[in-house]
Design a protein around this motif. Sequence first.
Motif, PDB file in Angstrom:
ATOM      1  N   ASN A 165       0.825  -1.212   0.000  1.00 38.38           N
ATOM      2  CA  ASN A 165       0.000   0.000   0.000  1.00 38.38           C
ATOM      3  C   ASN A 165       0.860   1.263   0.000  1.00 38.38           C
ATOM      4  O   ASN A 165       0.389   2.344   0.349  1.00 38.38           O
ATOM      5  CB  ASN A 165      -0.954   0.013   1.198  1.00 38.38           C
ATOM      6  CG  ASN A 165      -0.203   0.035   2.529  1.00 38.38           C
ATOM      7  OD1 ASN A 165       1.025  -0.014   2.577  1.00 38.38           O
ATOM      8  ND2 ASN A 165      -0.948   0.117   3.615  1.00 38.38           N
ATOM      9  N   ALA A 166       2.130   1.122  -0.375  1.00 39.92           N
ATOM     10  CA  ALA A 166       3.048   2.254  -0.477  1.00 39.92           C
ATOM     11  C   ALA A 166       3.209   3.001   0.842  1.00 39.92           C
ATOM     12  O   ALA A 166       3.429   4.206   0.855  1.00 39.92           O
ATOM     13  CB  ALA A 166       2.610   3.207  -1.591  1.00 39.92           C
ATOM     14  N   SER A 167       3.101   2.288   1.948  1.00 41.95           N
ATOM     15  CA  SER A 167       3.303   2.898   3.265  1.00 41.95           C
ATOM     16  C   SER A 167       4.703   2.564   3.768  1.00 41.95           C
ATOM     17  O   SER A 167       5.322   1.585   3.321  1.00 41.95           O
ATOM     18  CB  SER A 167       2.270   2.372   4.259  1.00 41.95           C
ATOM     19  OG  SER A 167       2.514   0.990   4.534  1.00 41.95           O
ATOM     20  N   PRO A 168       5.243   3.358   4.697  1.00 35.47           N
ATOM     21  CA  PRO A 168       6.557   3.025   5.270  1.00 35.47           C
ATOM     22  C   PRO A 168       6.584   1.653   5.912  1.00 35.47           C
ATOM     23  O   PRO A 168       7.588   0.936   5.838  1.00 35.47           O
ATOM     24  CB  PRO A 168       6.772   4.138   6.307  1.00 35.47           C
ATOM     25  CG  PRO A 168       5.949   5.281   5.819  1.00 35.47           C
ATOM     26  CD  PRO A 168       4.730   4.650   5.191  1.00 35.47           C
ATOM     27  N   GLU A 169       5.468   1.261   6.545  1.00 32.13           N
ATOM     28  CA  GLU A 169       5.421  -0.050   7.208  1.00 32.13           C
ATOM     29  C   GLU A 169       5.500  -1.186   6.194  1.00 32.13           C
ATOM     30  O   GLU A 169       6.215  -2.178   6.404  1.00 32.13           O
ATOM     31  CB  GLU A 169       4.129  -0.178   8.030  1.00 32.13           C
ATOM     32  CG  GLU A 169       4.047   0.757   9.218  1.00 32.13           C
ATOM     33  CD  GLU A 169       3.630   2.167   8.840  1.00 32.13           C
ATOM     34  OE1 GLU A 169       3.767   3.081   9.689  1.00 32.13           O
ATOM     35  OE2 GLU A 169       3.169   2.373   7.688  1.00 32.13           O
ATOM     36  N   ALA A 170       4.792  -1.049   5.081  1.00 34.96           N
ATOM     37  CA  ALA A 170       4.827  -2.074   4.040  1.00 34.96           C
ATOM     38  C   ALA A 170       6.203  -2.144   3.397  1.00 34.96           C
ATOM     39  O   ALA A 170       6.709  -3.236   3.101  1.00 34.96           O
ATOM     40  CB  ALA A 170       3.758  -1.799   2.987  1.00 34.96           C
ATOM     41  N   ALA A 171       6.822  -0.983   3.171  1.00 37.25           N
ATOM     42  CA  ALA A 171       8.167  -0.963   2.588  1.00 37.25           C
ATOM     43  C   ALA A 171       9.176  -1.621   3.522  1.00 37.25           C
ATOM     44  O   ALA A 171      10.065  -2.362   3.086  1.00 37.25           O
ATOM     45  CB  ALA A 171       8.584   0.483   2.295  1.00 37.25           C
ATOM     46  N   ARG A 172       9.024  -1.357   4.825  1.00 39.57           N
ATOM     47  CA  ARG A 172       9.930  -1.982   5.800  1.00 39.57           C
ATOM     48  C   ARG A 172       9.724  -3.491   5.822  1.00 39.57           C
ATOM     49  O   ARG A 172      10.689  -4.256   5.928  1.00 39.57           O
ATOM     50  CB  ARG A 172       9.676  -1.368   7.180  1.00 39.57           C
ATOM     51  CG  ARG A 172      10.784  -1.649   8.198  1.00 39.57           C
ATOM     52  CD  ARG A 172      10.596  -0.809   9.455  1.00 39.57           C
ATOM     53  NE  ARG A 172      10.694   0.615   9.145  1.00 39.57           N
ATOM     54  CZ  ARG A 172       9.704   1.481   9.269  1.00 39.57           C
ATOM     55  NH1 ARG A 172       8.507   1.073   9.711  1.00 39.57           N
ATOM     56  NH2 ARG A 172       9.873   2.744   8.986  1.00 39.57           N
ATOM     57  N   ALA A 173       8.489  -3.929   5.725  1.00 41.24           N
ATOM     58  CA  ALA A 173       8.204  -5.364   5.704  1.00 41.24           C
ATOM     59  C   ALA A 173       8.859  -6.019   4.497  1.00 41.24           C
ATOM     60  O   ALA A 173       9.423  -7.115   4.601  1.00 41.24           O
ATOM     61  CB  ALA A 173       6.696  -5.608   5.694  1.00 41.24           C
ATOM     62  N   CYS A 174       8.810  -5.357   3.336  1.00 43.51           N
ATOM     63  CA  CYS A 174       9.445  -5.895   2.127  1.00 43.51           C
ATOM     64  C   CYS A 174      10.946  -6.059   2.334  1.00 43.51           C
ATOM     65  O   CYS A 174      11.525  -7.093   1.982  1.00 43.51           O
ATOM     66  CB  CYS A 174       9.185  -4.980   0.938  1.00 43.51           C
ATOM     67  SG  CYS A 174       7.495  -5.045   0.299  1.00 43.51           S
ATOM     68  N   ARG A 175      11.586  -5.052   2.876  1.00 50.63           N
ATOM     69  CA  ARG A 175      13.035  -5.114   3.102  1.00 50.63           C
ATOM     70  C   ARG A 175      13.404  -6.232   4.076  1.00 50.63           C
ATOM     71  O   ARG A 175      14.344  -6.991   3.853  1.00 50.63           O
ATOM     72  CB  ARG A 175      13.536  -3.777   3.644  1.00 50.63           C
ATOM     73  CG  ARG A 175      13.634  -2.679   2.604  1.00 50.63           C
ATOM     74  CD  ARG A 175      13.906  -1.330   3.258  1.00 50.63           C
ATOM     75  NE  ARG A 175      14.204  -0.309   2.279  1.00 50.63           N
ATOM     76  CZ  ARG A 175      13.299   0.340   1.550  1.00 50.63           C
ATOM     77  NH1 ARG A 175      12.023   0.029   1.703  1.00 50.63           N
ATOM     78  NH2 ARG A 175      13.665   1.270   0.693  1.00 50.63           N
ATOM     79  N   LEU A 176      12.642  -6.307   5.173  1.00 49.18           N
ATOM     80  CA  LEU A 176      12.966  -7.282   6.209  1.00 49.18           C
ATOM     81  C   LEU A 176      12.602  -8.707   5.799  1.00 49.18           C
ATOM     82  O   LEU A 176      13.076  -9.672   6.410  1.00 49.18           O
ATOM     83  CB  LEU A 176      12.263  -6.905   7.506  1.00 49.18           C
ATOM     84  CG  LEU A 176      12.726  -5.578   8.123  1.00 49.18           C
ATOM     85  CD1 LEU A 176      11.893  -5.222   9.352  1.00 49.18           C
ATOM     86  CD2 LEU A 176      14.210  -5.643   8.503  1.00 49.18           C
ATOM     87  N   ALA A 177      11.766  -8.855   4.780  1.00 45.44           N
ATOM     88  CA  ALA A 177      11.388 -10.188   4.295  1.00 45.44           C
ATOM     89  C   ALA A 177      12.283 -10.673   3.166  1.00 45.44           C
ATOM     90  O   ALA A 177      12.110 -11.801   2.682  1.00 45.44           O
ATOM     91  CB  ALA A 177       9.934 -10.181   3.820  1.00 45.44           C
ATOM     92  N   LEU A 178      13.238  -9.872   2.735  1.00 46.87           N
ATOM     93  CA  LEU A 178      14.066 -10.230   1.577  1.00 46.87           C
ATOM     94  C   LEU A 178      14.724 -11.612   1.678  1.00 46.87           C
ATOM     95  O   LEU A 178      14.772 -12.339   0.682  1.00 46.87           O
ATOM     96  CB  LEU A 178      15.135  -9.159   1.344  1.00 46.87           C
ATOM     97  CG  LEU A 178      14.653  -7.914   0.579  1.00 46.87           C
ATOM     98  CD1 LEU A 178      15.726  -6.833   0.589  1.00 46.87           C
ATOM     99  CD2 LEU A 178      14.275  -8.287  -0.854  1.00 46.87           C
ATOM    100  N   PRO A 179      15.238 -12.014   2.844  1.00 47.00           N
ATOM    101  CA  PRO A 179      15.828 -13.363   2.909  1.00 47.00           C
ATOM    102  C   PRO A 179      14.851 -14.477   2.543  1.00 47.00           C
ATOM    103  O   PRO A 179      15.271 -15.544   2.089  1.00 47.00           O
ATOM    104  CB  PRO A 179      16.271 -13.473   4.375  1.00 47.00           C
ATOM    105  CG  PRO A 179      16.534 -12.061   4.787  1.00 47.00           C
ATOM    106  CD  PRO A 179      15.460 -11.272   4.090  1.00 47.00           C
ATOM    107  N   LEU A 180      13.550 -14.240   2.732  1.00 47.88           N
ATOM    108  CA  LEU A 180      12.535 -15.216   2.338  1.00 47.88           C
ATOM    109  C   LEU A 180      12.080 -14.993   0.906  1.00 47.88           C
ATOM    110  O   LEU A 180      11.844 -15.946   0.164  1.00 47.88           O
ATOM    111  CB  LEU A 180      11.334 -15.136   3.282  1.00 47.88           C
ATOM    112  CG  LEU A 180      11.611 -15.484   4.750  1.00 47.88           C
ATOM    113  CD1 LEU A 180      10.371 -15.207   5.601  1.00 47.88           C
ATOM    114  CD2 LEU A 180      12.040 -16.933   4.895  1.00 47.88           C
ATOM    115  N   LEU A 181      11.960 -13.735   0.504  1.00 44.63           N
ATOM    116  CA  LEU A 181      11.476 -13.426  -0.839  1.00 44.63           C
ATOM    117  C   LEU A 181      12.428 -13.925  -1.922  1.00 44.63           C
ATOM    118  O   LEU A 181      11.991 -14.409  -2.966  1.00 44.63           O
ATOM    119  CB  LEU A 181      11.266 -11.917  -0.989  1.00 44.63           C
ATOM    120  CG  LEU A 181      10.185 -11.279  -0.099  1.00 44.63           C
ATOM    121  CD1 LEU A 181      10.109  -9.778  -0.349  1.00 44.63           C
ATOM    122  CD2 LEU A 181       8.831 -11.925  -0.333  1.00 44.63           C
TER     123      LEU A 181
END
Length: 278
Positions: free
Chosen positions: A163-179
Motif C-alpha cells: 500500500n506504499a506505506s513506510p510499514e509495508a516498505a519496511r516489511a518488504c526489506r525485512l522479508a528479503l531473505p525469504l522473498l
Amino acid sequence: MDYKTILVHVDDTPQAPDRVTFAARLANDQGAHLVGMAQTGISRFVRETALPGVDLGDLTPLFANLRDAAGQRAARFDALAQQAGVASFSHRVDDEEPGLALARRALYADLVVVGRTAYDAPGIAGIAGIPEYVALNSPSPVLVLPHPLPCPHVPERVMVAWNASPEAARACRLALPLLVRAKQVELAVFDEESSSVRSPEDAADMAQFLSRHGVTVEICRHHPRGAVGNALLVRAEDLKIDLLVMGCYGHSRYREILLGGVSRTVLRRLSIPVLLAH
C-alpha cells in the motif's frame, strides 16, 4: 542476504513443538543461529501479588516450580533443534512477560517467530497481543504462525500486501531473505481509501526494487468490495500462498482497535504464516 539469528517463542501451548520445528527448518535454510525463548512469568506474578501483607518469601516453592517448568520447555527446545539438525542453537529463560521478553531479545535477532494469539482462549489477558507487541516494540520482523500450520516447509509462494506505506516498505526489506528464495511472489495492491498507492508507478517502483535483489515479482491490483483485510485473506487462500508479508498498524493502533483494520483482521483470522513489520 540471510537471517543469521532467529528467535522463537517456546511457551507451554500444544503448538510450541510445531513452531520450534518450523523455526529450526528456517534456521537450517538460512544458516542461522536459533535461539529458543522461554518465560517463567514470575515478574508479572510478583507485580500482581505485591500487596500489603503479602510475604513473597512464601511463594518461593511456586517460583521454583515455574522456573523448573520453563527449564523443561527449554530442554525440549534443545532436543527438537538437535533432532532437526540445527548446527547452532541456544536457549534463554526469562522471568519477564512473553511480549516484553521477546521484544528485548529481538534487539539481537533478525527474525522473531511466534504463535498466533488465541483470542478465545481462557486467560487471554495474560497472552493477548504478543505478535503485535513485539512487532511494535522491536526492530525485527515478526513471523506469526497459525495453528494448525499449513506449510511446514520454507515458503515458496509469497504474497506481499503493498500500500506504499513506510510499514509495508519496511516489511518488504525485512522479508528479503525469504522473498529471494520464493518461487512465486505477488505484489498485491488493494485499491481502497487508506492506501497510499496513487499510480501504477508506486507498485512498479517496489517491484523494481525487489527485482534488483533477485526477487521475481508479479504486480496484481485488486478492487475489494468489502473490508481489505477479508479480501486479502481470501486472495491468499485462492493462491494457496505459504506466506503473507505486510506492514503492521499503518494507522494508529488505537484507531484500528476501535474501527477494525487490516492488521487486526489478519491477526484474528490467521490461517497462514504472516510476516509483520512496523
